[in-house]
Each structure stands twice: as structure tokens, then as C-alpha cells.
Motif scaffolding. Structure first.
Motif, mmCIF file in Angstrom:
data_model
loop_
_atom_site.group_PDB
_atom_site.id
_atom_site.type_symbol
_atom_site.label_atom_id
_atom_site.label_comp_id
_atom_site.label_asym_id
_atom_site.label_seq_id
_atom_site.Cartn_x
_atom_site.Cartn_y
_atom_site.Cartn_z
ATOM 1 N N GLN A 185 40.712 40.502 45.547
ATOM 2 C CA GLN A 185 40.950 39.060 45.550
ATOM 3 C C GLN A 185 39.630 38.369 45.858
ATOM 4 N N ARG A 199 41.859 33.962 44.232
ATOM 5 C CA ARG A 199 42.512 34.476 43.017
ATOM 6 C C ARG A 199 42.632 35.993 43.094
ATOM 7 N N LEU A 200 43.810 36.472 42.807
ATOM 8 C CA LEU A 200 44.063 37.912 42.810
ATOM 9 C C LEU A 200 43.645 38.518 41.477
ATOM 10 N N ALA A 246 46.058 42.586 49.666
ATOM 11 C CA ALA A 246 44.893 42.028 48.989
ATOM 12 C C ALA A 246 43.656 42.269 49.844
ATOM 13 N N GLU A 306 39.829 40.862 50.267
ATOM 14 C CA GLU A 306 39.010 39.710 49.890
ATOM 15 C C GLU A 306 37.568 40.123 49.609
#
Length: 199
Positions: A122, A126-127, A165, A167
Motif C-alpha cells: 500500500q 492506495r492498495l 496492508a 505501507e
């Protein structure tokens, strides 16, 4: 951790005029070669997921994995998981062939939480679900998911398996080259002097 990676090259490249994206040249080299250069140093084994004649990738010197039943990126991930298990890997990292600017610490960051559940990249909120780490033990659940008739969305499967997720600081590292305009921008980015662009 023993980690393998698979380059997902099964897309149809419709917005590139139907071209084989893996063989589209960026700065004189096929996109598949850019991905191999980005991922190869980060993992213990690397393969490419693609259907059709595998001979077109002979110059890469990589195993070419065909889908058992083409159903989008998850089919390529399943082929990768089955292959990675045979390599003795604990996890598989997947990445689409049209993401040539992946970070040099991609695998290390994705692997940091451990191999228990999927880890999806991510950046900038936004993934990027096709850029992910998958425990090899997910091959059987993924095969069952694809056989169930469910819409084969990467996020649906990943989050059903407890995905998290991870980052990353640079959203541009995950830029997809979907159109001729994207390709031209990537060429300019690679041609820019140091300090003015990436590459």
C-alpha cells in the motif's frame, strides 16, 4: 525466510493495443527483464507466470508457469505458490510485469510481519493487491476459492485469509504502465538526470 517471487505476465494488454506487455520495451529492455532485475536480487528463486509459448521468455532464463485455468492474477499466484512450494520456499511474492519501478526493499518490507498471512503493498493510501507476499500454504485454499465460482478478486481472497496492508513511502514505485502514454512517461523518468527523476 526462504522467499520466491513470481512476475505476473498473464494480462492481455488491451490498452497497449493487445501487445504482450511482458515483451514491451522500456529503455531498450523488455518489461519482464526490468521486473527480473528488480525482484531477482531480493528473493531466492524467481519465475514468470504467463500463458502461450514459453520460448518467448527464453532470454530471461526463468521458469515459465502456465495457468491451469486462466482467471486473472489469482491464477498466476496459484501457479506461483505451487512452484514456490517445490522450491522449498515459505512464501511467494507476486508483482505485475508492468510495475518496473518496484522498491529495492519490497520483499523485506512485505516479509517483515512474517509468513503467516498475506501482506499487500500500500502506498499513498492506495492498495496494490497484486504486489503482495503469500504464504505457500495458501495454495489449497486459493485453488478452492477459484473453483468455487466466486469472482476472482485478489482482495476478496487475501482479506478472507487475514491479509494486512504494508505501507510504502513512495506511491510512484507502484506505477502501472497500462497505456502508451504511461510507457512514454516511464521512458522520460528513466532518461531524467539523477535527482530529476527515478531510475
Amino acid at each position: 525466510m526462504h522467499i520466491a517471487a513470481v512476475i505476473l505476465a498473464g494480462g492481455e494488454g488491451r490498452r497497449m493495443g493487445g501487445a504482450d506487455k511482458a515483451l514491451i520495451r522500456l529503455a531498450g529492455r523488455p518489461l519482464a527483464a526490468h521486473l527480473a532485475a528488480a525482484l531477482g536480487p531480493q528473493v531466492q528463486a524467481l519465475a514468470i507466470s504467463a500463458n502461450g509459448d514459453p520460448a518467448r521468455f527464453a532470454d530471461l532464463g526463468l521458469p515459465v508457469l502456465a495457468d491451469a485455468a486462466p482467471m486473472g492474477p489469482l491464477s498466476g499466484i496459484l501457479a506461483g505458490l505451487l512452484w514456490a512450494a517445490g522450491q522449498g520456499a515459505q512464501a511467494l511474492v507476486s508483482a505485475p510485469v508492468d510495475t518496473p519501478f518496484l522498491p529495492a526493499d519490497l520483499v523485506a518490507r512485505l516479509a517483515a510481519p512474517g509468513p503467516a498471512v498475506p501482506a499487500l503493498a500500500q502506498a499513498g493510501g492506495r492498495l496494490h493487491p497484486a504486489v503482495a507476499l503469500w504464504p505457500v500454504g495458501l495454495a489449497a485454499p486459493l485453488a478452492a476459492f477459484l473453483a468455487s465460482g466466486a469472482k476472482p478478486r485478489v482482495t476478496d481472497f487475501a482479506f478472507a485469509q487475514g491479509a494486512q496492508a504494508v505501507e510504502f513511502p513512495d506511491p510512484a514505485a507502484f506505477d502501472n504502465l497500462n497505456t502508451p502514454e504511461d510507457l512514454a512517461a516511464a521512458e522520460a523518468r528513466l532518461a531524467a538526470p539523477a535527482g530529476e527523476g527515478r531510475g
